[in-house]
Design a protein around this motif. Structure first.
Motif, short mmCIF file in Angstrom:
data_model
loop_
_atom_site.label_atom_id
_atom_site.label_comp_id
_atom_site.label_asym_id
_atom_site.label_seq_id
_atom_site.Cartn_x
_atom_site.Cartn_y
_atom_site.Cartn_z
N TYR A 26 -83.41 44.91 31.88
CA TYR A 26 -84.30 45.71 31.87
C TYR A 26 -83.52 47.20 31.98
CZ TYR A 26 -88.29 49.01 33.54
OH TYR A 26 -89.13 50.16 34.06
N VAL A 27 -82.72 47.15 32.82
CA VAL A 27 -81.87 48.59 32.91
C VAL A 27 -81.34 48.77 31.43
CG1 VAL A 27 -80.00 49.66 33.96
CG2 VAL A 27 -81.54 48.37 35.46
N LEU A 51 -87.83 45.73 39.08
CA LEU A 51 -87.20 47.28 38.86
C LEU A 51 -88.21 48.08 38.11
CD1 LEU A 51 -83.41 47.00 37.86
CD2 LEU A 51 -84.39 47.67 40.01
N MET A 54 -82.06 59.05 35.17
CA MET A 54 -82.73 57.70 35.35
C MET A 54 -82.68 57.05 36.82
SD MET A 54 -82.40 55.99 31.60
CE MET A 54 -83.41 54.65 31.79
N TYR A 55 -83.69 56.90 37.50
CA TYR A 55 -83.32 56.22 38.65
C TYR A 55 -84.31 54.94 38.76
CZ TYR A 55 -84.32 55.46 43.94
OH TYR A 55 -84.48 54.88 44.67
N PHE A 56 -83.66 53.91 39.27
CA PHE A 56 -84.32 52.51 39.05
C PHE A 56 -84.47 52.18 40.64
CE2 PHE A 56 -81.93 52.55 35.27
CZ PHE A 56 -83.00 52.07 34.19
N GLN A 112 -84.07 50.22 29.34
CA GLN A 112 -84.57 51.46 29.30
C GLN A 112 -83.40 52.34 29.08
OE1 GLN A 112 -87.62 52.14 30.40
NE2 GLN A 112 -87.83 49.76 30.09
N GLN A 113 -82.10 52.36 29.09
CA GLN A 113 -80.99 53.20 28.42
C GLN A 113 -81.09 53.10 26.98
OE1 GLN A 113 -77.51 51.16 30.19
NE2 GLN A 113 -77.75 52.43 32.21
N SER A 144 -83.70 41.95 35.40
CA SER A 144 -83.57 43.24 35.97
C SER A 144 -82.41 44.07 35.37
CB SER A 144 -83.08 43.33 37.53
OG SER A 144 -84.44 42.87 38.24
N VAL A 158 -88.18 52.36 36.39
CA VAL A 158 -87.57 53.25 36.06
C VAL A 158 -88.27 54.63 36.33
CG1 VAL A 158 -88.20 53.16 33.97
CG2 VAL A 158 -86.16 54.14 34.31
N TYR A 159 -87.77 55.51 36.85
CA TYR A 159 -88.16 56.82 37.02
C TYR A 159 -87.33 57.75 36.33
CZ TYR A 159 -91.30 54.84 40.71
OH TYR A 159 -92.25 54.06 41.28
N ARG A 160 -87.90 58.73 35.53
CA ARG A 160 -87.05 59.78 34.73
C ARG A 160 -87.29 61.13 35.38
NH1 ARG A 160 -89.15 56.09 30.93
NH2 ARG A 160 -87.78 54.94 29.91
#
Length: 344
Positions: free
Chosen positions: A116-117, A306, A319-321, A120-121, A113, A308-310
């Protein structure tokens, strides 16, 4: 003594309490849909899983594995005996808290997780770069894969979304994040009532490669919000301790004026509920004292992960996880020269 090369992300001393009478375990693989016999020493481990590369001395540093072994795991047998006999106060259970925190942060589900964060960053930052040479290189990459795969991808984002290419994250970044995740987990633990369930039914508790389980109270194993926690909202917390004992908190059914409660449970429905959630939270492997029946098997290729929502924002992109149930994360492996080093 030589440094250990195989690191258990679920300790042997924990798995030993879920064995059959002959010391064997049955492992169910949610990815492959198969069951197989094993033993605590042989399962839920990975080569150098917590080792840190010491570049200066060209060695592996095993201090994190040693910390888990000496500080978190060594006291577990004594904690089990204490829980069986009935602890008198919360202070006596300091090892239980440490052990649970370690199992929350050290397992593959948690470490993936974090990676993954970071992945995505990197994607987000890469998409914001407007350098001409950088954009031309990306266009060449897209054109290459369109030719090789006979596709019509329009952008790097489409290549990422379809799994054509992946961003590899240094796994040691997820080790560095363990302390911060443990601090967040302490907020959950601070709201727990220590309710130890003594299983008096004919069905044993199971455990998994991701045995710390919590979610908003009243949900069901086939539809729930994993690891979503608000301090003032009711939640359920499950941690299998042995095949006959489990820590179970449910804010909707508080036991008044007691810090530590031990209950004999004869209700097969509660035991099934606990086992169903433990199986659902497993990242890949469910462990039991016997081969599970078809009706007891968790859903394949589904676990907390997790997502991710942008969201667009005047100052950029938010970015919201959020943890949701879905396909387990299968991130590309970071290849490091220390991976192939032979230690004496």
């Amino acid at each position: 003594m030589a440094d250990p090369k195989q690191h258990h992300y679920i300790p042997e001393t924990y798995l030993e309490h879920f064995c059959d009478t002959d010391g064997s375990l049955c492992v169910y693989d949610k990815w492959d849909g198969r069951s197989f016999p094993s033993r605590p020493k042989s399962v839920l481990k990975e080569h150098f899983y917590y080792a840190q590369p010491d570049h200066k001395n060209k060695l592996w540093n095993h201090n994190i594995e040693k910390f888990f072994s000496k500080e978190a795991e060594a006291g577990w047998p004594s904690t089990i005996r204490l829980i069986r006999s009935g602890p008198e106060n919360v202070r006596d259970l300091h090892n239980l808290y440490m052990f649970m925190a370690a199992l929350r942060v050290r397992v593959p589900n948690c470490r993936k997780s974090v990676e993954y964060v970071l992945q995505q960053q990197v994607r987000l930052v890469g998409g914001k770069i407007k350098n001409k040479q950088y954009i031309e290189t990306e266009n060449q990459i897209v054109a290459h894969f369109n030719k090789e795969l006979n596709k019509n991808y329009k952008s790097m984002e489409e290549l990422y979304d379809n799994g054509v290419i992946n961003i590899t994250i240094d796994p040691h970044q997820s080790i560095a994040a363990m302390a911060d995740i443990a601090k967040g987990f302490s907020l959950v633990v601070s709201k727990l009532q220590l309710h130890f369930v003594n299983n008096c039914t004919s069905v044993d508790f199971i455990c998994s490669d991701n045995p710390i389980v919590y979610f908003p109270a009243g949900q069901q194993p086939d539809q729930y919000a994993p690891y979503q926690f608000r301090p003032e909202q009711p939640f359920e917390f499950i941690f299998p301790i042995t095949k006959r004992r489990c820590l179970y908190h449910n804010s909707l059914s508080p036991i008044e004026a007691e810090q530590i409660v031990i209950s004999d449970v004869h209700d097969p429905a509660l035991i099934k509920r606990i086992n169903d959630f433990v199986g659902a939270f497993a990242d890949r492997c469910v462990v039991s004292s016997r081969r599970l029946e078809e009706s007891e098997l968790p859903k394949m290729n589904s676990c907390p992960r997790l997502v991710v929502y942008r969201r667009s924002h005047p100052r950029g992109t938010l970015m919201y996880f959020q943890y949701e149930m879905g396909e387990p994360l299968r991130l590309p492996k970071w290849q490091h020269k220390f991976e192939t080093m032979d230690e004496n």
